[in-house]
Scaffold this motif. Structure first.
Motif, PDB file in Angstrom:
ATOM      1  N   GLU A 165      -2.126   4.423 -14.128  1.00 41.24           N
ATOM      2  CA  GLU A 165      -2.177   4.521 -12.667  1.00 41.24           C
ATOM      3  C   GLU A 165      -3.529   4.085 -12.128  1.00 41.24           C
ATOM      4  O   GLU A 165      -3.606   3.369 -11.138  1.00 41.24           O
ATOM      5  CB  GLU A 165      -1.874   5.968 -12.235  1.00 41.24           C
ATOM      6  N   ARG A 166      -4.594   4.489 -12.786  1.00 45.72           N
ATOM      7  CA  ARG A 166      -5.945   4.085 -12.338  1.00 45.72           C
ATOM      8  C   ARG A 166      -6.115   2.575 -12.420  1.00 45.72           C
ATOM      9  O   ARG A 166      -6.650   1.945 -11.513  1.00 45.72           O
ATOM     10  CB  ARG A 166      -7.013   4.782 -13.176  1.00 45.72           C
TER      11      ARG A 166
ATOM     12  N   LEU B  66       2.188   1.627  -3.467  1.00 40.72           N
ATOM     13  CA  LEU B  66       1.101   2.025  -4.362  1.00 40.72           C
ATOM     14  C   LEU B  66       0.823   3.530  -4.242  1.00 40.72           C
ATOM     15  O   LEU B  66       0.624   4.207  -5.258  1.00 40.72           O
ATOM     16  CB  LEU B  66      -0.156   1.214  -4.033  1.00 40.72           C
ATOM     17  N   THR B  67       0.845   4.050  -3.026  1.00 40.78           N
ATOM     18  CA  THR B  67       0.636   5.491  -2.823  1.00 40.78           C
ATOM     19  C   THR B  67       1.775   6.290  -3.456  1.00 40.78           C
ATOM     20  O   THR B  67       1.535   7.300  -4.127  1.00 40.78           O
ATOM     21  CB  THR B  67       0.540   5.801  -1.321  1.00 40.78           C
TER      22      THR B  67
ATOM     23  N   LYS C 244       1.363   6.267  -7.165  1.00 39.36           N
ATOM     24  CA  LYS C 244       0.270   7.149  -7.592  1.00 39.36           C
ATOM     25  C   LYS C 244       0.743   8.601  -7.654  1.00 39.36           C
ATOM     26  O   LYS C 244       0.486   9.299  -8.637  1.00 39.36           O
ATOM     27  CB  LYS C 244      -0.902   7.020  -6.623  1.00 39.36           C
TER      28      LYS C 244
ATOM     29  N   HIS D 232      -3.892   0.885  -9.745  1.00 43.87           N
ATOM     30  CA  HIS D 232      -4.468   1.075  -8.412  1.00 43.87           C
ATOM     31  C   HIS D 232      -5.655   0.135  -8.204  1.00 43.87           C
ATOM     32  O   HIS D 232      -5.745  -0.545  -7.176  1.00 43.87           O
ATOM     33  CB  HIS D 232      -4.900   2.537  -8.236  1.00 43.87           C
TER      34      HIS D 232
ATOM     35  N   ARG E 118       0.835  -1.211   0.000  1.00 46.42           N
ATOM     36  CA  ARG E 118       0.000   0.000   0.000  1.00 46.42           C
ATOM     37  C   ARG E 118       0.873   1.267   0.000  1.00 46.42           C
ATOM     38  O   ARG E 118       0.540   2.257  -0.656  1.00 46.42           O
ATOM     39  CB  ARG E 118      -0.945  -0.006   1.182  1.00 46.42           C
TER      40      ARG E 118
ATOM     41  N   GLU F 193      -5.711  -3.170  -5.599  1.00 46.34           N
ATOM     42  CA  GLU F 193      -6.713  -3.265  -4.531  1.00 46.34           C
ATOM     43  C   GLU F 193      -7.488  -4.578  -4.631  1.00 46.34           C
ATOM     44  O   GLU F 193      -7.743  -5.235  -3.615  1.00 46.34           O
ATOM     45  CB  GLU F 193      -7.681  -2.075  -4.597  1.00 46.34           C
TER      46      GLU F 193
END
Length: 197
Positions: free
Chosen positions: A176-177, A64-65, A68, A180, A61, A184
């Protein structure tokens, strides 16, 4: 006693098995009514490959942040770079901050310098800084791509697509979308796949 003659309508039809043996099946037998023993289900589940990640959920996570943020910054600077290239090579102008007009001697807070006439002296060339910042930040973006890619243990073509996000306009936002969303989903569907320390 004599044996009754078999009635062809009530006799089950023989079915050929995969091992070559012939067996009789009931007339109402259908694949929907077939049941699989529990021990066979357990063995089949054990044979399925388990999804494994290269780090803990917190590490994934965090990566991932960071990815992003890097994707959005890199994508934004790429769009600025495209605009800068159009103004520099298409129109012949650079954006200058804090330059001095050569004719009037006035300080210009933000203005366009004609590359042929060089109407502004001094100042900071914002167009050049956009090039420099995008170039160095693309290296940071690649590191962020590699980090999330290695933690998720995706195939190599996934890394190539992610890396292209920093050089193809608008692609970093789209990729990126998708990254992400898929990360998830994978984390939610594989709660025990994260590496434990």
């Amino acid at each position: 006693m004599s044996e009754p003659t078999p009635d062809p309508q009530h006799n089950p039809k023989p079915v050929r098995r995969t091992d070559g043996m012939r067996v009789n099946t009931p007339a109402d037998a259908t694949p929907e009514r077939a049941t699989v023993p529990e021990n066979v289900k357990a063995r089949a589940a054990a044979l399925q490959p388990r999804r494994r990640f290269g780090g803990t959920e917190a590490q994934i996570r965090g990566a991932l942040t960071f990815y992003k943020i890097c994707a959005w910054v890199s994508g934004t600077f790429l769009l600025l770079l495209v605009a800068e290239m159009i103004t520099r090579y298409g129109l012949g102008y650079d954006l200058i901050a804090g330059g001095t007009d050569k004719i009037t001697g006035e300080t210009v807070a933000l203005g366009w310098q004609n590359l042929e006439l060089e109407n502004l002296a001094g100042g900071v060339n914002i167009s050049t800084w956009i090039l420099i910042i995008h170039g160095w930040f693309y290296v940071v973006y690649l590191a962020a791509c590699f980090r999330i890619w290695s933690l998720m243990r995706w195939p190599f073509p996934q890394l190539i697509v992610m890396a292209l996000g920093g050089v193809v306009p608008f692609l970093s936002f789209i990729v990126e979308r998708k990254i992400h969303r898929s990360t998830e989903v994978e984390l939610a569907s594989n709660p025990k796949a994260a590496k434990r320390y």
